[in-house]
Design a protein around this motif. Structure first.
Motif, PDB file in Angstrom:
ATOM      1  N   TRP A  86      17.434   5.920  -3.714  1.00  0.00           N
ATOM      2  CA  TRP A  86      17.304   6.009  -4.483  1.00  0.00           C
ATOM      3  C   TRP A  86      18.901   5.347  -5.779  1.00  0.00           C
ATOM      4  CZ3 TRP A  86      22.951   6.281  -6.701  1.00  0.00           C
ATOM      5  CH2 TRP A  86      23.661   5.871  -5.807  1.00  0.00           C
ATOM      6  N   ARG A  87      18.863   4.077  -5.062  1.00  0.00           N
ATOM      7  CA  ARG A  87      19.829   2.706  -5.873  1.00  0.00           C
ATOM      8  C   ARG A  87      18.890   1.834  -6.597  1.00  0.00           C
ATOM      9  NH1 ARG A  87      25.530   1.880  -2.280  1.00  0.00           N
ATOM     10  NH2 ARG A  87      26.661   4.055  -2.394  1.00  0.00           N
ATOM     11  N   PHE A  88      18.304   1.956  -7.488  1.00  0.00           N
ATOM     12  CA  PHE A  88      17.839   0.862  -8.038  1.00  0.00           C
ATOM     13  C   PHE A  88      17.809   1.485  -9.135  1.00  0.00           C
ATOM     14  CE2 PHE A  88      14.958   4.988  -7.002  1.00  0.00           C
ATOM     15  CZ  PHE A  88      14.813   5.538  -8.617  1.00  0.00           C
ATOM     16  N   TYR A  93      14.730   3.555 -13.208  1.00  0.00           N
ATOM     17  CA  TYR A  93      14.883   5.002 -14.092  1.00  0.00           C
ATOM     18  C   TYR A  93      13.565   5.238 -14.788  1.00  0.00           C
ATOM     19  CZ  TYR A  93      17.069   6.670  -9.791  1.00  0.00           C
ATOM     20  OH  TYR A  93      17.356   6.979  -8.327  1.00  0.00           O
ATOM     21  N   ALA A  94      13.976   5.029 -16.231  1.00  0.00           N
ATOM     22  CA  ALA A  94      13.637   5.624 -17.657  1.00  0.00           C
ATOM     23  C   ALA A  94      12.169   5.718 -17.585  1.00  0.00           C
ATOM     24  CB  ALA A  94      14.181   4.623 -18.998  1.00  0.00           C
ATOM     25  N   VAL A  95      11.818   4.519 -16.907  1.00  0.00           N
ATOM     26  CA  VAL A  95      10.207   3.804 -16.522  1.00  0.00           C
ATOM     27  C   VAL A  95       9.460   5.154 -15.854  1.00  0.00           C
ATOM     28  CG1 VAL A  95       8.352   2.769 -15.817  1.00  0.00           C
ATOM     29  CG2 VAL A  95      10.620   1.002 -16.629  1.00  0.00           C
ATOM     30  N   VAL A  96       9.457   5.012 -14.626  1.00  0.00           N
ATOM     31  CA  VAL A  96       9.250   6.878 -13.907  1.00  0.00           C
ATOM     32  C   VAL A  96       9.686   8.034 -13.957  1.00  0.00           C
ATOM     33  CG1 VAL A  96       9.832   4.997 -11.858  1.00  0.00           C
ATOM     34  CG2 VAL A  96      11.163   6.735 -12.575  1.00  0.00           C
ATOM     35  N   LEU A  97      10.190   7.961 -15.679  1.00  0.00           N
ATOM     36  CA  LEU A  97      10.360   8.842 -15.421  1.00  0.00           C
ATOM     37  C   LEU A  97       9.773   9.238 -17.016  1.00  0.00           C
ATOM     38  CD1 LEU A  97      14.802  10.205 -14.877  1.00  0.00           C
ATOM     39  CD2 LEU A  97      12.493  11.205 -14.101  1.00  0.00           C
ATOM     40  N   HIS A 211       7.039  -0.572  -8.213  1.00  0.00           N
ATOM     41  CA  HIS A 211       7.429   0.245  -7.782  1.00  0.00           C
ATOM     42  C   HIS A 211       8.161  -0.004  -6.190  1.00  0.00           C
ATOM     43  CE1 HIS A 211       7.447   1.614 -12.400  1.00  0.00           C
ATOM     44  NE2 HIS A 211       6.813   3.274 -11.593  1.00  0.00           N
ATOM     45  N   TYR A 212       7.149   0.323  -5.573  1.00  0.00           N
ATOM     46  CA  TYR A 212       7.494   0.112  -4.116  1.00  0.00           C
ATOM     47  C   TYR A 212       8.155  -0.912  -3.480  1.00  0.00           C
ATOM     48  CZ  TYR A 212       6.457   0.676   0.977  1.00  0.00           C
ATOM     49  OH  TYR A 212       7.415   0.406   2.652  1.00  0.00           O
ATOM     50  N   LEU A 213       7.292  -1.756  -4.220  1.00  0.00           N
ATOM     51  CA  LEU A 213       8.041  -3.724  -3.710  1.00  0.00           C
ATOM     52  C   LEU A 213       9.150  -3.958  -4.546  1.00  0.00           C
ATOM     53  CD1 LEU A 213       4.893  -5.579  -3.424  1.00  0.00           C
ATOM     54  CD2 LEU A 213       5.861  -5.266  -1.458  1.00  0.00           C
ATOM     55  N   ASP A 214       9.279  -3.287  -5.709  1.00  0.00           N
ATOM     56  CA  ASP A 214       9.939  -4.169  -6.243  1.00  0.00           C
ATOM     57  C   ASP A 214      11.759  -3.349  -6.499  1.00  0.00           C
ATOM     58  OD1 ASP A 214       8.513  -5.655  -7.446  1.00  0.00           O
ATOM     59  OD2 ASP A 214       8.211  -5.287  -9.481  1.00  0.00           O
ATOM     60  N   THR A 215      11.347  -1.739  -5.691  1.00  0.00           N
ATOM     61  CA  THR A 215      12.440  -1.855  -6.077  1.00  0.00           C
ATOM     62  C   THR A 215      13.500  -1.144  -3.893  1.00  0.00           C
ATOM     63  OG1 THR A 215      11.145   0.814  -4.577  1.00  0.00           O
ATOM     64  CG2 THR A 215      12.349   0.538  -7.479  1.00  0.00           C
ATOM     65  N   ARG A 216      12.105  -2.330  -3.348  1.00  0.00           N
ATOM     66  CA  ARG A 216      12.547  -2.810  -1.570  1.00  0.00           C
ATOM     67  C   ARG A 216      12.062  -1.173  -0.985  1.00  0.00           C
ATOM     68  NH1 ARG A 216      15.755  -7.533  -1.128  1.00  0.00           N
ATOM     69  NH2 ARG A 216      16.597  -7.967  -2.843  1.00  0.00           N
ATOM     70  N   ALA A 221      11.385   6.455  -5.992  1.00  0.00           N
ATOM     71  CA  ALA A 221      10.515   5.540  -7.350  1.00  0.00           C
ATOM     72  C   ALA A 221       8.954   5.937  -7.456  1.00  0.00           C
ATOM     73  CB  ALA A 221      11.178   4.095  -7.271  1.00  0.00           C
ATOM     74  N   VAL A 222       8.530   6.179  -5.825  1.00  0.00           N
ATOM     75  CA  VAL A 222       7.308   6.022  -6.400  1.00  0.00           C
ATOM     76  C   VAL A 222       6.167   7.539  -6.484  1.00  0.00           C
ATOM     77  CG1 VAL A 222       4.800   6.397  -4.958  1.00  0.00           C
ATOM     78  CG2 VAL A 222       6.928   3.691  -4.520  1.00  0.00           C
ATOM     79  N   GLY A 223       7.610   8.511  -5.842  1.00  0.00           N
ATOM     80  CA  GLY A 223       7.003   9.910  -5.988  1.00  0.00           C
ATOM     81  C   GLY A 223       7.416  10.401  -7.409  1.00  0.00           C
TER      82      GLY A 223
END
Length: 272
Positions: A86-88, A93-97, A211-216, A221-223
């Motif tokens: 959850w640490r990104f 968070y604003a983008v994905v939500l 999202h997956y690559l940029d949040t390690r 984030a993906v879900g």
């Protein structure tokens, strides 16, 4: 005299086949079982809600099973741990939500078909529930554990972000085919739904891959992004504004990710 024996994993059976060909084995189990689960309610004329849950269990279970066969000690734990990353950045968070409802309403406003909520407070509560609780925790996190955490991550590691995303898209489309033939379907409704899935799949896989690559490797984030897409479906009166919103959001995120950088700046993760 004592002898020491060592054991090596068996190369026979389905487990041995999975070690040699993990992706085909995963797809065979996941699609075969998933199609079965989603086709049953279509054949008997029942609602597909419980069978959707079964399909998600099958998808996540297939990924975990093949991972346990192929990844060695701790592989399943490592895959599950990505669901808790959850640490990104707060802006992500604003983008994905919020990215999907904003993009969908913008598309609807441009076309004159936006379904603007009468009560924004009620809409916000419903949207967050459908995204975070119903969508993420009960569905899309486990779906993406399979599609992104198992399949697309493998494709991207070998072929890069773009090709890995495009290679995942057909299988993502395939699992959704039975959903176009739920009770009450017509040829026109099935064609519309299939066309919509075909349109969104490459863009969705690319957005989720970024999202997956940029949040390690955060499947959280993906879900969340996947759940936000589903929860934005009713923000346009035509019923497809959210699909165009997804395209817009993906293009914007890709442009920001590939914006000009200073000399010597590292390339974005996953680029080839």
């Amino acid at each position: 005299m004592s002898t020491t024996t060592t054991t090596t994993p068996t190369t026979g059976g389905l487990a041995g086949l999975a070690r040699r060909h993990p992706v085909p084995v995963f797809l065979t189990i996941a699609l075969g079982s998933g199609w079965t689960a989603l086709t049953i309610p279509n054949l008997v004329g029942q609602e597909n809600g419980p069978f959707l849950v079964l399909m998600l269990v099958v998808l996540a279970g297939s990924a975990l099973l093949v991972t346990s066969w192929t990844g060695g000690p701790g592989a399943v734990r490592r895959l599950l741990a990505r669901a808790l990353l959850w640490r990104f950045e707060p802006w992500r968070y604003a983008v994905v939500l919020l990215g999907m409802p904003v993009a969908t309403l913008a598309v609807g406003a441009a076309l004159g078909t936006a379904a603007v909520p009468d009560d924004w407070a009620a809409f916000a509560g419903t949207y967050l529930f459908m995204t975070v609780v119903f969508g993420l925790l009960l569905g899309n996190l486990w779906e993406e554990l399979a599609w992104t955490g198992f399949l697309q991550s493998r494709f991207m590691a070998r072929h890069g972000l773009l090709r890995g995303s495009l290679m995942t898209a057909p299988w993502f489309v395939a699992i959704h085919v039975p959903l176009s033939f739920t009770p009450g379907w017509t040829w026109s409704s099935a064609a519309f739904n299939l066309a919509l899935v075909l349109l969104i799949a490459p863009f969705m896989r690319y957005l989720l891959g970024m999202h997956y690559l940029d949040t390690r490797g955060s499947l959280l984030a993906v879900g969340l992004q996947h759940a936000a897409f589903n929860a934005s479906a009713d923000l346009g009166s035509a019923g497809w504004e959210y699909a165009i919103g997804l395209v817009v959001l993906t293009v914007v995120m890709a442009a920001l990710r590939h914006r000009p950088r200073g000399p010597g700046a590292p390339r974005p993760r996953g680029e080839r």
